[in-house]
Structure formats: structure tokens, C-alpha cells
Design a protein around this motif. Sequence first.
Motif, PDB file in Angstrom:
ATOM      1  N   LYS A  85       0.829  -1.212   0.000  1.00 26.20           N
ATOM      2  CA  LYS A  85       0.000   0.000   0.000  1.00 26.20           C
ATOM      3  C   LYS A  85       0.860   1.257   0.000  1.00 26.20           C
ATOM      4  CE  LYS A  85      -3.992  -2.196   1.966  1.00 26.20           C
ATOM      5  NZ  LYS A  85      -4.913  -2.349   3.048  1.00 26.20           N
ATOM      6  N   ILE A  86       1.960   1.245   0.733  1.00 23.23           N
ATOM      7  CA  ILE A  86       2.861   2.403   0.766  1.00 23.23           C
ATOM      8  C   ILE A  86       3.473   2.635  -0.613  1.00 23.23           C
ATOM      9  CG2 ILE A  86       5.081   3.235   1.671  1.00 23.23           C
ATOM     10  CD1 ILE A  86       4.293   1.930   4.350  1.00 23.23           C
ATOM     11  N   ILE A  87       3.920   1.573  -1.254  1.00 24.32           N
ATOM     12  CA  ILE A  87       4.500   1.697  -2.594  1.00 24.32           C
ATOM     13  C   ILE A  87       3.466   2.234  -3.572  1.00 24.32           C
ATOM     14  CG2 ILE A  87       5.414   0.361  -4.541  1.00 24.32           C
ATOM     15  CD1 ILE A  87       6.833  -1.398  -2.415  1.00 24.32           C
ATOM     16  N   PHE A  88       2.228   1.776  -3.455  1.00 24.41           N
ATOM     17  CA  PHE A  88       1.159   2.264  -4.334  1.00 24.41           C
ATOM     18  C   PHE A  88       0.941   3.770  -4.129  1.00 24.41           C
ATOM     19  CE2 PHE A  88      -3.369   3.215  -5.004  1.00 24.41           C
ATOM     20  CZ  PHE A  88      -3.452   2.939  -6.361  1.00 24.41           C
ATOM     21  N   GLN A  89       0.925   4.215  -2.885  1.00 28.88           N
ATOM     22  CA  GLN A  89       0.724   5.636  -2.597  1.00 28.88           C
ATOM     23  C   GLN A  89       1.901   6.486  -3.099  1.00 28.88           C
ATOM     24  OE1 GLN A  89      -2.002   7.087  -1.580  1.00 28.88           O
ATOM     25  NE2 GLN A  89      -3.045   5.131  -1.352  1.00 28.88           N
ATOM     26  N   ILE A  90       3.107   5.992  -2.982  1.00 26.49           N
ATOM     27  CA  ILE A  90       4.278   6.723  -3.479  1.00 26.49           C
ATOM     28  C   ILE A  90       4.218   6.848  -5.006  1.00 26.49           C
ATOM     29  CG2 ILE A  90       6.801   6.595  -3.764  1.00 26.49           C
ATOM     30  CD1 ILE A  90       6.883   5.412  -0.917  1.00 26.49           C
ATOM     31  N   LYS A  91       3.852   5.772  -5.671  1.00 28.72           N
ATOM     32  CA  LYS A  91       3.718   5.817  -7.128  1.00 28.72           C
ATOM     33  C   LYS A  91       2.639   6.816  -7.533  1.00 28.72           C
ATOM     34  CE  LYS A  91       5.253   1.221  -8.473  1.00 28.72           C
ATOM     35  NZ  LYS A  91       4.840  -0.066  -9.039  1.00 28.72           N
ATOM     36  N   LYS A  92       1.565   6.843  -6.794  1.00 25.58           N
ATOM     37  CA  LYS A  92       0.460   7.752  -7.087  1.00 25.58           C
ATOM     38  C   LYS A  92       0.896   9.209  -6.925  1.00 25.58           C
ATOM     39  CE  LYS A  92      -4.360   8.318  -5.744  1.00 25.58           C
ATOM     40  NZ  LYS A  92      -5.371   7.888  -4.789  1.00 25.58           N
ATOM     41  N   LEU A  93       1.732   9.503  -5.936  1.00 23.01           N
ATOM     42  CA  LEU A  93       2.225  10.862  -5.702  1.00 23.01           C
ATOM     43  C   LEU A  93       3.111  11.356  -6.849  1.00 23.01           C
ATOM     44  CD1 LEU A  93       3.251  11.040  -1.938  1.00 23.01           C
ATOM     45  CD2 LEU A  93       1.610  12.485  -3.121  1.00 23.01           C
ATOM     46  N   PHE A  94       3.952  10.466  -7.348  1.00 25.20           N
ATOM     47  CA  PHE A  94       4.912  10.880  -8.358  1.00 25.20           C
ATOM     48  C   PHE A  94       4.445  10.680  -9.795  1.00 25.20           C
ATOM     49  CE2 PHE A  94       7.630  10.275  -4.619  1.00 25.20           C
ATOM     50  CZ  PHE A  94       8.217  11.533  -4.587  1.00 25.20           C
ATOM     51  N   THR A  95       3.272  10.170  -9.981  1.00 24.54           N
ATOM     52  CA  THR A  95       2.722  10.025 -11.319  1.00 24.54           C
ATOM     53  C   THR A  95       1.964  11.306 -11.649  1.00 24.54           C
ATOM     54  OG1 THR A  95       2.486   7.662 -10.968  1.00 24.54           O
ATOM     55  CG2 THR A  95       1.284   8.614 -12.817  1.00 24.54           C
ATOM     56  N   LYS A  96       2.410  12.004 -12.690  1.00 21.52           N
ATOM     57  CA  LYS A  96       1.773  13.268 -13.070  1.00 21.52           C
ATOM     58  C   LYS A  96       0.709  12.994 -14.115  1.00 21.52           C
ATOM     59  CE  LYS A  96       5.721  16.208 -12.229  1.00 21.52           C
ATOM     60  NZ  LYS A  96       6.616  17.189 -12.801  1.00 21.52           N
ATOM     61  N   LYS A  97      -0.402  13.671 -13.963  1.00 19.39           N
ATOM     62  CA  LYS A  97      -1.456  13.592 -14.957  1.00 19.39           C
ATOM     63  C   LYS A  97      -1.318  14.797 -15.877  1.00 19.39           C
ATOM     64  CE  LYS A  97      -4.817  11.125 -12.238  1.00 19.39           C
ATOM     65  NZ  LYS A  97      -6.151  11.120 -11.695  1.00 19.39           N
ATOM     66  N   ASP A  98      -1.625  14.620 -17.101  1.00 19.01           N
ATOM     67  CA  ASP A  98      -1.553  15.726 -18.058  1.00 19.01           C
ATOM     68  C   ASP A  98      -2.798  16.590 -17.896  1.00 19.01           C
ATOM     69  OD1 ASP A  98      -0.788  17.376 -20.080  1.00 19.01           O
ATOM     70  OD2 ASP A  98      -1.229  15.928 -21.677  1.00 19.01           O
ATOM     71  N   ARG A  99      -2.630  17.798 -17.325  1.00 20.20           N
ATOM     72  CA  ARG A  99      -3.766  18.656 -17.003  1.00 20.20           C
ATOM     73  C   ARG A  99      -4.055  19.682 -18.114  1.00 20.20           C
ATOM     74  NH1 ARG A  99      -2.501  19.640 -10.613  1.00 20.20           N
ATOM     75  NH2 ARG A  99      -2.486  17.449 -10.138  1.00 20.20           N
ATOM     76  N   ASN A 100      -3.251  19.711 -19.137  1.00 18.34           N
ATOM     77  CA  ASN A 100      -3.429  20.693 -20.194  1.00 18.34           C
ATOM     78  C   ASN A 100      -4.427  20.225 -21.254  1.00 18.34           C
ATOM     79  OD1 ASN A 100      -1.628  22.391 -18.986  1.00 18.34           O
ATOM     80  ND2 ASN A 100       0.137  21.575 -20.132  1.00 18.34           N
ATOM     81  N   THR A 101      -4.808  18.998 -21.223  1.00 18.13           N
ATOM     82  CA  THR A 101      -5.750  18.526 -22.236  1.00 18.13           C
ATOM     83  C   THR A 101      -7.170  18.733 -21.750  1.00 18.13           C
ATOM     84  OG1 THR A 101      -5.694  16.293 -21.341  1.00 18.13           O
ATOM     85  CG2 THR A 101      -4.151  16.797 -23.129  1.00 18.13           C
ATOM     86  N   THR A 102      -8.007  19.123 -22.625  1.00 12.47           N
ATOM     87  CA  THR A 102      -9.425  19.298 -22.302  1.00 12.47           C
ATOM     88  C   THR A 102     -10.236  18.395 -23.184  1.00 12.47           C
ATOM     89  OG1 THR A 102      -9.570  21.094 -23.880  1.00 12.47           O
ATOM     90  CG2 THR A 102      -9.174  21.682 -21.565  1.00 12.47           C
ATOM     91  N   VAL A 103     -11.279  17.941 -22.630  1.00 14.62           N
ATOM     92  CA  VAL A 103     -12.163  17.018 -23.365  1.00 14.62           C
ATOM     93  C   VAL A 103     -13.412  17.778 -23.720  1.00 14.62           C
ATOM     94  CG1 VAL A 103     -13.429  14.869 -23.227  1.00 14.62           C
ATOM     95  CG2 VAL A 103     -11.222  15.084 -22.070  1.00 14.62           C
ATOM     96  N   MET A 104     -13.842  17.684 -24.975  1.00 14.20           N
ATOM     97  CA  MET A 104     -15.045  18.362 -25.419  1.00 14.20           C
ATOM     98  C   MET A 104     -16.074  17.403 -25.867  1.00 14.20           C
ATOM     99  SD  MET A 104     -13.955  21.592 -27.427  1.00 14.20           S
ATOM    100  CE  MET A 104     -13.476  23.005 -26.604  1.00 14.20           C
TER     101      MET A 104
END
Length: 178
Positions: free
Chosen positions: A159-178
Amino acid sequence: MRNFINKLVITILVIAALAIFAIVAQQALDEGKALRFFDSRVLISEADYKDYQIDKYDLIIVKALSSDKIKKDQVVAFYTRENKYDFAKIKEINDTTIVLEKADSSVVNLSVDEIEGLYYKEKIPKIGRFILYVRTTKGFFISLGIIFAAIIILSVLEKIIFQIKKLFTKKDRNTTVM
């Protein structure tokens, strides 16, 4: 892949816990008799039998005894009056009894029913010490405690490893969905 390895290790630990429980349960339910496994008995040598190539704490496998397989100079296991297993070599076969010579050169007369099985040099060296330890109350609880502590630690680490991966995984916030 890491998740698979964690689950595999946890599964192995659970199987080990079940095996430890089975060892203790068998000891309690079968009143100290050796574990029966198909047509064999699994014994723990509590003494050295150098003449028979059996060392102390070896896990010994003896096959069920049938009267047609009994021959002179075979090594057999039997249950003594002191509630322990002992090994001896067949010296003489009579109609109703079998004369055995123990490692200390003493002679024992037993019926075929009193002999647990024939020893064919099948053994697992030194594992009996662990099994004898697990059969004690202290050994049972310590062994299971170690296994369950390892399972809990592995689960928490996952669970700790999963949370660390989640923290350092960036989502692309510049894309917009229409």
C-alpha cells in the motif's frame, strides 16, 4: 510484477501457516502417533542410528508394512512402550513374531501389527528439529506470529509503494475534453 510477487509470497506464507497448524493439529488429534501420509508414516528421529544411516532430527518416511515384503536385515520402525518411535533391524521371522535387533544390540520380539513400517532410506535431514519446536505451544505461537507479521508487513509495504507511485505520477492537465 511487484504486486504479483507480493501476492505469491503472501500465498506461500499462508500455506506455511496452514502446514504449521496441520502439524500441531495432527499431533493433538492422533495422540502423538506419527503423521500418516497415504501408505506411509512420517517420523522424526529423536536419536542417532548411525548403523541405519539415520541422524538425530531427520524426518523419516517409512512405508506401510505388508507381510510379503518382510525380509531379514530390513530396518523397521516401531512404537515403544515409552511412547516413542524406535528403529531396529529384522533378525528373525517366526510365525507370529518378528525378532528385532536394536542399535544397542538388545533384542525385541514384536508381532507384525506392532511394527509401523519399513524404512527404505527415505528421509529429509534435520527438518525434524523445526517440527518438534513447532509442536510446542511456544513454537506454535512464535512461528505463526512471524508468518502473520510478515504478511501484515508485506501488505502495508504494498500500500505504501502504491501511494508513493500515485504521488509521483503526473497527470496531463493541459488537455481538455469536449
